[in-house]
Design a protein around this motif. Structure first.
Motif, mmCIF file in Angstrom:
data_model
loop_
_atom_site.group_PDB
_atom_site.id
_atom_site.type_symbol
_atom_site.label_atom_id
_atom_site.label_comp_id
_atom_site.label_asym_id
_atom_site.label_seq_id
_atom_site.Cartn_x
_atom_site.Cartn_y
_atom_site.Cartn_z
ATOM 1 N N ILE A 179 4.973 105.449 17.068
ATOM 2 C CA ILE A 179 3.590 105.501 17.527
ATOM 3 C C ILE A 179 3.209 106.944 17.869
ATOM 4 O O ILE A 179 4.027 107.702 18.390
ATOM 5 N N LYS A 180 1.997 107.331 17.535
ATOM 6 C CA LYS A 180 1.523 108.667 17.905
ATOM 7 C C LYS A 180 1.145 108.628 19.383
ATOM 8 O O LYS A 180 0.236 107.904 19.785
ATOM 9 N N ASP A 181 1.825 109.417 20.176
ATOM 10 C CA ASP A 181 1.650 109.420 21.627
ATOM 11 C C ASP A 181 0.655 110.492 22.041
ATOM 12 O O ASP A 181 0.898 111.675 21.861
ATOM 13 N N ARG A 182 -0.459 110.058 22.623
ATOM 14 C CA ARG A 182 -1.453 110.994 23.157
ATOM 15 C C ARG A 182 -1.269 111.181 24.662
ATOM 16 O O ARG A 182 -2.004 111.943 25.285
ATOM 17 N N GLY A 183 -0.288 110.454 25.246
ATOM 18 C CA GLY A 183 0.123 110.717 26.608
ATOM 19 C C GLY A 183 -0.588 109.949 27.704
ATOM 20 O O GLY A 183 -1.399 109.066 27.469
ATOM 21 N N VAL A 184 -0.224 110.346 28.930
ATOM 22 C CA VAL A 184 -0.826 109.818 30.154
ATOM 23 C C VAL A 184 -1.933 110.785 30.551
ATOM 24 O O VAL A 184 -1.704 111.983 30.653
ATOM 25 N N LYS A 185 -3.125 110.250 30.793
ATOM 26 C CA LYS A 185 -4.281 111.091 31.076
ATOM 27 C C LYS A 185 -5.017 110.603 32.322
ATOM 28 O O LYS A 185 -4.906 109.445 32.702
ATOM 29 N N VAL A 186 -5.760 111.504 32.914
ATOM 30 C CA VAL A 186 -6.595 111.186 34.084
ATOM 31 C C VAL A 186 -8.045 111.149 33.629
ATOM 32 O O VAL A 186 -8.502 112.046 32.909
ATOM 33 N N GLU A 187 -8.734 110.099 34.056
ATOM 34 C CA GLU A 187 -10.143 109.948 33.687
ATOM 35 C C GLU A 187 -10.829 109.097 34.752
ATOM 36 O O GLU A 187 -10.162 108.421 35.530
ATOM 37 N N SER A 188 -12.133 109.128 34.768
ATOM 38 C CA SER A 188 -12.882 108.366 35.767
ATOM 39 C C SER A 188 -13.606 107.179 35.133
ATOM 40 O O SER A 188 -14.775 106.939 35.417
ATOM 41 N N PHE A 189 -12.918 106.442 34.283
ATOM 42 C CA PHE A 189 -13.501 105.247 33.682
ATOM 43 C C PHE A 189 -13.830 104.225 34.770
ATOM 44 O O PHE A 189 -13.089 104.074 35.745
ATOM 45 N N HIS A 190 -14.909 103.501 34.582
ATOM 46 C CA HIS A 190 -15.420 102.562 35.583
ATOM 47 C C HIS A 190 -14.329 101.625 36.120
ATOM 48 O O HIS A 190 -14.203 101.453 37.331
ATOM 49 N N VAL A 191 -13.563 101.024 35.225
ATOM 50 C CA VAL A 191 -12.596 100.008 35.671
ATOM 51 C C VAL A 191 -11.403 100.593 36.415
ATOM 52 O O VAL A 191 -10.727 99.865 37.130
ATOM 53 N N ILE A 192 -11.139 101.877 36.272
ATOM 54 C CA ILE A 192 -9.987 102.445 36.988
ATOM 55 C C ILE A 192 -10.385 103.237 38.228
ATOM 56 O O ILE A 192 -9.510 103.641 38.989
ATOM 57 N N VAL A 193 -11.672 103.418 38.446
ATOM 58 C CA VAL A 193 -12.095 104.065 39.695
ATOM 59 C C VAL A 193 -12.769 103.090 40.656
ATOM 60 O O VAL A 193 -12.880 103.384 41.842
ATOM 61 N N ASN A 194 -13.187 101.941 40.174
ATOM 62 C CA ASN A 194 -13.909 100.995 41.023
ATOM 63 C C ASN A 194 -13.080 99.781 41.434
ATOM 64 O O ASN A 194 -13.577 98.938 42.177
ATOM 65 N N THR A 195 -11.859 99.680 40.955
ATOM 66 C CA THR A 195 -10.985 98.606 41.406
ATOM 67 C C THR A 195 -10.329 99.031 42.723
ATOM 68 O O THR A 195 -10.124 100.220 42.969
ATOM 69 N N LYS A 196 -10.002 98.054 43.545
ATOM 70 C CA LYS A 196 -9.395 98.319 44.852
ATOM 71 C C LYS A 196 -7.877 98.391 44.779
ATOM 72 O O LYS A 196 -7.227 98.575 45.799
ATOM 73 N N MET A 197 -7.332 98.249 43.608
ATOM 74 C CA MET A 197 -5.891 98.274 43.403
ATOM 75 C C MET A 197 -5.549 99.348 42.377
ATOM 76 O O MET A 197 -6.444 99.844 41.705
ATOM 77 N N PRO A 198 -4.269 99.718 42.262
ATOM 78 C CA PRO A 198 -3.897 100.653 41.199
ATOM 79 C C PRO A 198 -4.383 100.112 39.850
ATOM 80 O O PRO A 198 -4.307 98.900 39.608
ATOM 81 N N ALA A 199 -4.881 100.992 39.004
ATOM 82 C CA ALA A 199 -5.448 100.549 37.732
ATOM 83 C C ALA A 199 -5.130 101.538 36.625
ATOM 84 O O ALA A 199 -5.105 102.750 36.848
ATOM 85 N N VAL A 200 -4.889 100.978 35.441
ATOM 86 C CA VAL A 200 -4.666 101.784 34.237
ATOM 87 C C VAL A 200 -5.513 101.219 33.100
ATOM 88 O O VAL A 200 -5.875 100.043 33.111
ATOM 89 N N LEU A 201 -5.809 102.071 32.152
ATOM 90 C CA LEU A 201 -6.537 101.673 30.957
ATOM 91 C C LEU A 201 -5.742 102.166 29.761
ATOM 92 O O LEU A 201 -5.446 103.357 29.666
ATOM 93 N N ILE A 202 -5.391 101.235 28.878
ATOM 94 C CA ILE A 202 -4.575 101.553 27.702
ATOM 95 C C ILE A 202 -5.445 101.536 26.455
ATOM 96 O O ILE A 202 -6.182 100.581 26.223
ATOM 97 N N GLU A 203 -5.334 102.580 25.651
ATOM 98 C CA GLU A 203 -5.984 102.647 24.341
ATOM 99 C C GLU A 203 -4.877 102.512 23.292
ATOM 100 O O GLU A 203 -4.007 103.370 23.177
ATOM 101 N N HIS A 204 -4.904 101.429 22.528
ATOM 102 C CA HIS A 204 -3.847 101.115 21.566
ATOM 103 C C HIS A 204 -4.100 101.682 20.174
ATOM 104 O O HIS A 204 -3.712 101.077 19.185
#
Length: 158
Positions: free
Chosen positions: A96-121
């Motif tokens: 798999i081509k790995d683009r890595g672990v990144k930081v971003e302010s996507f709605h679902v990962i900044v507005n949840t009250k728990m740890p959150a990740v967003l995966i792009e497959h």
């Protein structure tokens, strides 16, 4: 499809899974609705948002490709979850081509009250990756890798 392939793997490992989109839902619920479901669920340890990426949608095929995972940069547990899922993915699908672990302010990962990740497959605007993403077998490999990364995260950090 990938999310619903992950669910039974996690449940078999004893992890309770709450889905924010019904399996047969064709309406694409709003991100705020998905966040509300997660936040209202009570004691949730991790929010995982499953996606396929796009760039230049509506145009001819584009060249960007690869797998990546995001966290908000504010939660050490989210960062560890992202790293764990990435490691499991690279171990399970070494090509798999790995683009890595990144930081971003996507709605679902900044507005949840728990740890959150967003995966792009991968990118469904990339001709080679869309062929992979159309494969049930490949989506199964992605789901197994995601699930293993989540299981590993819980073993190590929760």
């Amino acid at each position: 499809d990938v999310a619903y392939k992950i669910k039974p793997i996690l449940e078999k490992a004893g992890i309770k899974v709450i889905m924010t989109v019904a399996e047969d839902d064709k309406t694409d619920p709003a991100l705020a609705e998905r966040v509300a479901i997660a936040n209202e669920a009570g004691n949730v340890d991790l929010y995982v948002s499953i996606h396929a990426n796009a760039l230049g949608y509506g145009e001819d095929w584009t060249t960007p490709s690869g797998w990546e995972i995001y966290h908000n940069g504010e939660d050490p547990d989210a960062e560890q979850a992202a790293k764990s899922i990435r490691a499991a993915t690279l171990a399970a699908i070494p090509t798999i081509k790995d683009r890595g672990v990144k930081v971003e302010s996507f709605h679902v990962i900044v507005n949840t009250k728990m740890p959150a990740v967003l995966i792009e497959h991968g990118f469904y605007t990339n001709q080679q990756e869309v062929e992979l993403l159309k494969s049930d077998s490949y989506r199964g490999k992605l789901a197994a890798a995601d699930a293993q990364g989540i299981i590993n995260f819980f073993k190590l950090y929760k």
